[in-house]
Design an enzyme around this catalytic site. Sequence first.
Site, PDB file in Angstrom:
ATOM      1  N   ARG A  57      38.657  40.180  31.941  1.00  0.00           N
ATOM      2  CA  ARG A  57      38.045  38.848  31.845  1.00  0.00           C
ATOM      3  C   ARG A  57      37.365  38.391  33.110  1.00  0.00           C
ATOM      4  O   ARG A  57      36.227  37.941  33.090  1.00  0.00           O
ATOM      5  CB  ARG A  57      39.108  37.783  31.551  1.00  0.00           C
ATOM      6  CG  ARG A  57      39.312  37.442  30.129  1.00  0.00           C
ATOM      7  CD  ARG A  57      40.761  37.085  29.950  1.00  0.00           C
ATOM      8  NE  ARG A  57      41.556  38.245  30.324  1.00  0.00           N
ATOM      9  CZ  ARG A  57      41.866  39.209  29.469  1.00  0.00           C
ATOM     10  NH1 ARG A  57      41.533  39.121  28.230  1.00  0.00           N
ATOM     11  NH2 ARG A  57      42.544  40.282  29.858  1.00  0.00           N
ATOM     12  N   THR A  58      38.081  38.448  34.224  1.00  0.00           N
ATOM     13  CA  THR A  58      37.529  37.847  35.446  1.00  0.00           C
ATOM     14  C   THR A  58      36.273  38.597  35.862  1.00  0.00           C
ATOM     15  O   THR A  58      35.225  37.999  36.119  1.00  0.00           O
ATOM     16  CB  THR A  58      38.595  37.861  36.561  1.00  0.00           C
ATOM     17  OG1 THR A  58      39.784  37.265  36.040  1.00  0.00           O
ATOM     18  CG2 THR A  58      38.131  37.083  37.761  1.00  0.00           C
ATOM     19  N   LYS A  86      37.750  55.883  52.345  1.00  0.00           N
ATOM     20  CA  LYS A  86      37.510  56.730  53.527  1.00  0.00           C
ATOM     21  C   LYS A  86      37.966  56.042  54.800  1.00  0.00           C
ATOM     22  O   LYS A  86      37.626  56.460  55.898  1.00  0.00           O
ATOM     23  CB  LYS A  86      36.008  57.037  53.637  1.00  0.00           C
ATOM     24  CG  LYS A  86      35.415  57.785  52.462  1.00  0.00           C
ATOM     25  CD  LYS A  86      33.935  58.034  52.734  1.00  0.00           C
ATOM     26  CE  LYS A  86      33.252  58.699  51.553  1.00  0.00           C
ATOM     27  NZ  LYS A  86      31.790  58.784  51.755  1.00  0.00           N
ATOM     28  N   ARG A 107      38.186  40.825  44.113  1.00  0.00           N
ATOM     29  CA  ARG A 107      39.621  40.853  43.771  1.00  0.00           C
ATOM     30  C   ARG A 107      40.243  41.987  44.573  1.00  0.00           C
ATOM     31  O   ARG A 107      39.678  43.088  44.658  1.00  0.00           O
ATOM     32  CB  ARG A 107      39.820  41.087  42.280  1.00  0.00           C
ATOM     33  CG  ARG A 107      41.274  41.373  41.927  1.00  0.00           C
ATOM     34  CD  ARG A 107      41.519  41.409  40.457  1.00  0.00           C
ATOM     35  NE  ARG A 107      41.469  40.075  39.871  1.00  0.00           N
ATOM     36  CZ  ARG A 107      41.773  39.797  38.607  1.00  0.00           C
ATOM     37  NH1 ARG A 107      42.152  40.779  37.792  1.00  0.00           N
ATOM     38  NH2 ARG A 107      41.710  38.574  38.148  1.00  0.00           N
TER      39      ARG A 107
END
Length: 338
Positions: A57-58, A86, A107
């Site tokens: 959703r987000t 890395k 996020r």
Amino acid sequence: MIFAGSHILSVEQFSRADIEQIFAVADSMEPYALRKRVTRVLEGAILGNMFFEPSTRTRVSFGCAFNLLGGEVRETTGFKSSAIAKGESLYDTARVLSGYSDVICMRHPESGSVAEFASASRVPVVNGGDGANEHPSQALLDLYTIQKEVTAKRGSMDGLRIAMIGDLKHGRTVHSLSRLLALYDNIEVVLVSPEELAMPERYVDALRSAGHKVVISSELNHSISRVDIVYSTRIQEERFESKEAADVYRGRFRLNQSIYTEFCQPNTVIMHPLPRDSRSDANELDNDLNQNPNLAIFRQADNGVLVRMALFAMILDVVGQVEAHSREVNWYHRRNGM
Ligand code: NCD
């Protein structure tokens, strides 16, 4: 607050007036979200959507919100597909990616990481969830949903009664939502969780010191009998040491239609930030609630697009230009309602 050019990192940034402003802009986005009109107001702008934790959703609603305003979206998902694997620092990643984007949503599994990233970014950054800390856009869409579902009937957010249920220790959505609710008057919050997964004290203290009533419980049925909203949440398995450690709490609080009928008032609204965990050992919101008109979870998810469109339009300072860059849609669409 001044939205133009600002990061959105925590709900602590907002006053009640700011929230009203966001919600008024969100309302004005409805014709575009409903595909009645298209706007190209963000034509040429690029959203860097960086999701280092699972998200449906987000991530998608931030992307769609930007697309619906006419902008383009570039996505990075998961550490493996990014140079963070890395050993690149958040600072370097922010310096580089902010050169490619006009705004970034991020996020990340660590509390505070999005703020750290934002401090090195040359463009505004929106926190799409940082560990167990905050999820400001979710709290805004939750509050927007509460306002639409409940306060339309009762007149105001003040005096609202809400039960928050589940993993209140790790659930960033309830952390952010409780802080936003504290801005209103005379709220009653019933916190229902296993003792070990209780709402962290700082959120409880913030509510109490703002004069709100907080009831703490580890029992579901009687906790949901006097509230306007039942806000259920998932056990945040990814924040536990192992799946087995989360299993201990899974399925502790299950709401289904017969419990709803027996214990809730007839118009109690059911919310959940989603995903609901529908595995049989969890099932915090049973599928037999799907026909219940007070199940607001999908309207809640739809509202996320409106609120995120509003945030982008305000951060990129185009609120007054949206309509001038709009026209009717060309295609046939048969979506009814939000
Ligand atoms: C929530 C999250 O990621 O914090 N989901 C969402 O963004 N709608 C809740 C959850 O994952 O349980």
